[in-house]
Design an enzyme around this catalytic site. Sequence first.
Site, short mmCIF file in Angstrom:
data_model
loop_
_atom_site.label_atom_id
_atom_site.label_comp_id
_atom_site.label_asym_id
_atom_site.label_seq_id
_atom_site.Cartn_x
_atom_site.Cartn_y
_atom_site.Cartn_z
N SER A 70 10.74 17.64 -32.37
CA SER A 70 9.40 17.93 -31.91
C SER A 70 9.38 19.00 -30.82
O SER A 70 9.80 20.12 -31.07
CB SER A 70 8.71 16.64 -31.46
OG SER A 70 7.32 16.83 -31.41
N ASP A 82 2.83 16.65 -41.37
CA ASP A 82 3.29 16.27 -40.03
C ASP A 82 2.16 15.54 -39.30
O ASP A 82 1.10 16.10 -39.04
CB ASP A 82 3.70 17.54 -39.26
CG ASP A 82 4.32 17.24 -37.92
OD1 ASP A 82 3.62 16.68 -37.05
OD2 ASP A 82 5.50 17.58 -37.73
N HIS A 132 6.58 12.15 -38.32
CA HIS A 132 6.89 13.18 -37.34
C HIS A 132 8.23 12.85 -36.71
O HIS A 132 8.35 11.91 -35.94
CB HIS A 132 5.80 13.24 -36.27
CG HIS A 132 6.01 14.31 -35.25
ND1 HIS A 132 5.77 15.64 -35.52
CD2 HIS A 132 6.46 14.26 -33.97
CE1 HIS A 132 6.04 16.37 -34.45
NE2 HIS A 132 6.47 15.54 -33.49
#
Length: 416
Positions: free
Chosen positions: A193, A290, A358
Amino acid sequence: MEKIMIAKLWEIFLMVLVFTGSAQAAADGNMSRGGMRRLAGAPVAPVPITLLTSAVGIGAVCMDGTPPAFHMDPGSGEGKNRWIVHLEGGSWCESLGSCLYRKASRLGSSDLMNKELMYFGGILSSSPAENPDFFSWNRVMIRYCDGASFAGEGYDAGTGLFFRGQRIWNAVMQHLLSIGMSSADQVLLTGSSAGALAVVLHCDQFGAFFAGRDTTVKCLADAGFFLDAVNVAGGRTLRSYFGGVVATHGVAQNLPTSCTDHLNATSCFFPQNIIGGIDTPIFVLNAAYDTWQIRESLAPDGADPSGAWRACKSNRLACNELQMNILQAFRNQMVVTVLRVVSRSRSNGYFINSCFTHGQTENPATWNAYDSPAIQNKTIWKSVGDWYFGRAEVRAIDCAYPCDYTCYHDMEDQLI
């Protein structure tokens, strides 16, 4: 609600096992949520924190002035001279107000980080069963406490906020090089991320540390391919947000010149505008749907004042036909952009699956379990390993939802 309750009960169960020292694997289906790890085989020992106090003297500090930190699990056997360096994620702060709030958390102060309970899972696991290719390597997790993907440079006297992400990056890397990484024969920079965005920003800097050496150097960005997308109201929420991050933290001076020589600084905070100029081999792992980007970029609350997207963002089965069409268009933008920029170099690879999630490398359930996500029967750990070691070219694009029944879907809130 039932899903959340199950996760909470599992969290309580896991903590009981940890504190009684009897943490054992219950089954292959045990999975990570919110930083928890599936425990495989023998009890998993926590990896203690290291505070790099020497970095304070050169101003490489967290937002509150405390020293940067990392966790390291030393390699063994054939892995003693091989290193994974993983950059922790955790969003960003785009204004002095939001950064002051962040400063009072573990994402802004090493004083507030848990000093003992960091359990390595997925690509950082020490279990050969869970992590066949990298289990014996030196595995390092660099904690995230600067708020700008390790790229800021500045100080605000009025608030006392330090924006020193680039200095943290430099200081921790120099320390790791000094304790053995400089002589490594294989290294991999990873992140998830916001940490994956940091990987994209620093990939060539990482490669430069090993210039002139016979070292295999590659980078892996997990859930960091943030698109410069138009939201459901026609605006660009993420572009505005990233613009605030860049300005508040003084990021512009540390962005890749291969991008800033023809685009503005905010544009050069988006991976799609950076990756094409990266020389070091990089692998992009991302869910086409996502969930963080759906929630915060495609259909943020500010672009959805009526709340029409609220249920859809929490449960894909609650999406109406129009919303699913928008999600499919987002997926198509993801695929087209990856193909356009990542494919420029034959040394790059990608794995874009059609899951609603995610981050997939730190989670044992998605990294390597009996029911992990796969594209054409090849799982994520195998795909990453095949690409890194040159066993096969890996350029995998999944078919559109709902064709992939191997997906691990998670539409709940996740820390990025």
